[in-house]
Motif scaffolding. Sequence first.
Motif, PDB file in Angstrom:
ATOM      1  N   LYS A  63      35.643  11.829  29.948  1.00 58.62           N
ATOM      2  CA  LYS A  63      37.060  11.803  30.287  1.00 58.62           C
ATOM      3  C   LYS A  63      37.359  12.721  31.458  1.00 58.62           C
ATOM      4  CE  LYS A  63      41.377  10.943  30.088  1.00 58.62           C
ATOM      5  NZ  LYS A  63      41.872   9.658  30.612  1.00 58.62           N
ATOM      6  N   THR A  64      36.710  13.885  31.503  1.00 59.56           N
ATOM      7  CA  THR A  64      36.944  14.844  32.584  1.00 59.56           C
ATOM      8  C   THR A  64      36.564  14.261  33.937  1.00 59.56           C
ATOM      9  OG1 THR A  64      36.673  16.785  31.153  1.00 59.56           O
ATOM     10  CG2 THR A  64      36.244  17.091  33.511  1.00 59.56           C
ATOM     11  N   PHE A  65      35.391  13.649  34.020  1.00 54.94           N
ATOM     12  CA  PHE A  65      34.924  13.119  35.296  1.00 54.94           C
ATOM     13  C   PHE A  65      35.553  11.769  35.644  1.00 54.94           C
ATOM     14  CE2 PHE A  65      31.472  16.158  34.407  1.00 54.94           C
ATOM     15  CZ  PHE A  65      31.507  16.869  35.605  1.00 54.94           C
ATOM     16  N   ASN A  66      36.251  11.156  34.698  1.00 56.15           N
ATOM     17  CA  ASN A  66      37.017   9.948  34.994  1.00 56.15           C
ATOM     18  C   ASN A  66      38.466  10.259  35.359  1.00 56.15           C
ATOM     19  OD1 ASN A  66      34.947   8.090  34.647  1.00 56.15           O
ATOM     20  ND2 ASN A  66      35.321   7.882  32.437  1.00 56.15           N
ATOM     21  N   ASN A  67      38.811  11.550  35.305  1.00 54.23           N
ATOM     22  CA  ASN A  67      40.166  11.986  35.630  1.00 54.23           C
ATOM     23  C   ASN A  67      40.253  12.227  37.139  1.00 54.23           C
ATOM     24  OD1 ASN A  67      42.650  13.184  35.915  1.00 54.23           O
ATOM     25  ND2 ASN A  67      42.388  14.629  34.226  1.00 54.23           N
ATOM     26  N   SER A  68      40.971  11.369  37.829  1.00 52.85           N
ATOM     27  CA  SER A  68      41.069  11.485  39.294  1.00 52.85           C
ATOM     28  C   SER A  68      41.740  12.790  39.712  1.00 52.85           C
ATOM     29  CB  SER A  68      41.837  10.292  39.865  1.00 52.85           C
ATOM     30  OG  SER A  68      43.141  10.224  39.309  1.00 52.85           O
ATOM     31  N   ASN A  69      42.680  13.297  38.890  1.00 55.44           N
ATOM     32  CA  ASN A  69      43.338  14.559  39.207  1.00 55.44           C
ATOM     33  C   ASN A  69      42.345  15.714  39.202  1.00 55.44           C
ATOM     34  OD1 ASN A  69      45.849  13.301  39.375  1.00 55.44           O
ATOM     35  ND2 ASN A  69      46.272  13.613  37.194  1.00 55.44           N
ATOM     36  N   PHE A  70      41.450  15.701  38.218  1.00 53.44           N
ATOM     37  CA  PHE A  70      40.440  16.756  38.127  1.00 53.44           C
ATOM     38  C   PHE A  70      39.471  16.682  39.301  1.00 53.44           C
ATOM     39  CE2 PHE A  70      36.328  18.406  36.805  1.00 53.44           C
ATOM     40  CZ  PHE A  70      36.664  19.633  36.261  1.00 53.44           C
ATOM     41  N   ILE A  71      39.010  15.483  39.643  1.00 51.70           N
ATOM     42  CA  ILE A  71      38.049  15.322  40.735  1.00 51.70           C
ATOM     43  C   ILE A  71      38.664  15.732  42.061  1.00 51.70           C
ATOM     44  CG2 ILE A  71      36.634  13.674  42.001  1.00 51.70           C
ATOM     45  CD1 ILE A  71      35.622  14.350  39.192  1.00 51.70           C
ATOM     46  N   SER A  72      39.907  15.320  42.309  1.00 56.72           N
ATOM     47  CA  SER A  72      40.555  15.687  43.578  1.00 56.72           C
ATOM     48  C   SER A  72      40.786  17.185  43.678  1.00 56.72           C
ATOM     49  CB  SER A  72      41.884  14.942  43.733  1.00 56.72           C
ATOM     50  OG  SER A  72      42.807  15.328  42.723  1.00 56.72           O
ATOM     51  N   SER A  73      41.150  17.818  42.556  1.00 53.03           N
ATOM     52  CA  SER A  73      41.359  19.270  42.572  1.00 53.03           C
ATOM     53  C   SER A  73      40.040  20.015  42.766  1.00 53.03           C
ATOM     54  CB  SER A  73      42.047  19.722  41.276  1.00 53.03           C
ATOM     55  OG  SER A  73      41.212  19.507  40.149  1.00 53.03           O
ATOM     56  N   MET A  74      38.954  19.501  42.203  1.00 50.38           N
ATOM     57  CA  MET A  74      37.659  20.132  42.417  1.00 50.38           C
ATOM     58  C   MET A  74      37.232  20.027  43.888  1.00 50.38           C
ATOM     59  SD  MET A  74      33.977  19.546  40.534  1.00 50.38           S
ATOM     60  CE  MET A  74      34.287  20.784  39.276  1.00 50.38           C
ATOM     61  N   TRP A  75      37.457  18.846  44.465  1.00 47.85           N
ATOM     62  CA  TRP A  75      37.131  18.676  45.882  1.00 47.85           C
ATOM     63  C   TRP A  75      37.959  19.626  46.750  1.00 47.85           C
ATOM     64  CZ3 TRP A  75      34.066  17.702  49.579  1.00 47.85           C
ATOM     65  CH2 TRP A  75      34.530  17.418  50.864  1.00 47.85           C
ATOM     66  N   THR A  76      39.241  19.792  46.411  1.00 48.05           N
ATOM     67  CA  THR A  76      40.091  20.725  47.152  1.00 48.05           C
ATOM     68  C   THR A  76      39.563  22.149  47.047  1.00 48.05           C
ATOM     69  OG1 THR A  76      42.054  19.339  46.778  1.00 48.05           O
ATOM     70  CG2 THR A  76      42.435  21.640  47.362  1.00 48.05           C
ATOM     71  N   SER A  77      39.118  22.541  45.848  1.00 51.01           N
ATOM     72  CA  SER A  77      38.575  23.890  45.669  1.00 51.01           C
ATOM     73  C   SER A  77      37.271  24.084  46.444  1.00 51.01           C
ATOM     74  CB  SER A  77      38.339  24.172  44.180  1.00 51.01           C
ATOM     75  OG  SER A  77      39.541  24.487  43.529  1.00 51.01           O
ATOM     76  N   ILE A  78      36.413  23.060  46.444  1.00 48.12           N
ATOM     77  CA  ILE A  78      35.158  23.159  47.202  1.00 48.12           C
ATOM     78  C   ILE A  78      35.454  23.292  48.692  1.00 48.12           C
ATOM     79  CG2 ILE A  78      33.084  21.895  47.884  1.00 48.12           C
ATOM     80  CD1 ILE A  78      33.054  20.668  45.073  1.00 48.12           C
ATOM     81  N   LEU A  79      36.363  22.450  49.191  1.00 43.24           N
ATOM     82  CA  LEU A  79      36.727  22.515  50.606  1.00 43.24           C
ATOM     83  C   LEU A  79      37.357  23.853  50.944  1.00 43.24           C
ATOM     84  CD1 LEU A  79      36.994  21.040  53.315  1.00 43.24           C
ATOM     85  CD2 LEU A  79      39.216  20.162  52.523  1.00 43.24           C
ATOM     86  N   ARG A  80      38.231  24.323  50.058  1.00 41.89           N
ATOM     87  CA  ARG A  80      38.887  25.611  50.289  1.00 41.89           C
ATOM     88  C   ARG A  80      37.879  26.748  50.311  1.00 41.89           C
ATOM     89  NH1 ARG A  80      43.430  28.641  46.529  1.00 41.89           N
ATOM     90  NH2 ARG A  80      43.274  30.634  47.611  1.00 41.89           N
TER      91      ARG A  80
END
Length: 289
Positions: A63-80
Amino acid sequence: MYHKTTGYRVFSIFNYAFMILAGLVCFLPLLHLLAQSLSSKAAVSGNLVSFWPVGFNMDAYIKTFNNSNFISSMWTSILRTVLGTSISMFILTCAGYALSKEFRGRNALMWFFIFTMLFSGGLIPSYILVTGLGLKDTIWALVLPGAFGAYNLILLVNFFKTIPKALEEAAFIDGASFFAILTKIYLPLSLPGIATVSLFIMVGHWNSWFDGILYMSDASKYPLASFLQTVVVQSNMQNMAMSQSEVEAMSEQSIKAAQIFVSTLPIIMVYPFLQRYFVKGIVLGAVKE
């Protein structure tokens, strides 16, 4: 020998016992989170999970990795984290190299930077400045305001001071420029200090949540720490993207545990590569100035 005395042996026993206890205090909560994330809803709801999964399943992670909100926020944190660390280290290494030299006005300049450690413009002026520059709702609002840190600068300045001046003088005789000396002599010899400061900056960016909520009006642009704050503290079910059937089938606590555990993995994976530099960087960076 000193290390064979009774007093030293007693101290060593208490020291090791304390360090083991401190390690367990840090490790056991993480293990408990992992166990909860892999347990069934009934076991978690009944408080039956300690440090081992009960009713093992991977539903929370699916469920966590199917959550688009979680994936987008993780990508934002990695980029940041990548952008923020790169920009900060570029600024700090250049400033640290310059301030490690003796020149007129150097002490006044150092005290100017130290002043920023004690006093800041405040939250409202910072928000007005970021908004006025058009940085709100962009990744730069998370990166640029904290790009410079006086404490990290002091660590690098002091570390650069430990490098013998004879190396720089020899490089000048051979015709090297200041930039060549910085990149080919100072940076390779300063890996412990650079690794230590980089780790501080990476952890700071990865764990920062308040500026994401402050500067991002759209929840889809939140960094991971801000996303987790809305899920764990505010219990925002919309960000968890759970339907009514999923709420009935899965434990909300298991999904929260899975998201928190996944969010800690990047820093846990990076730290072993920098750990061997960490202690040396702290010690050498704090002995002068």
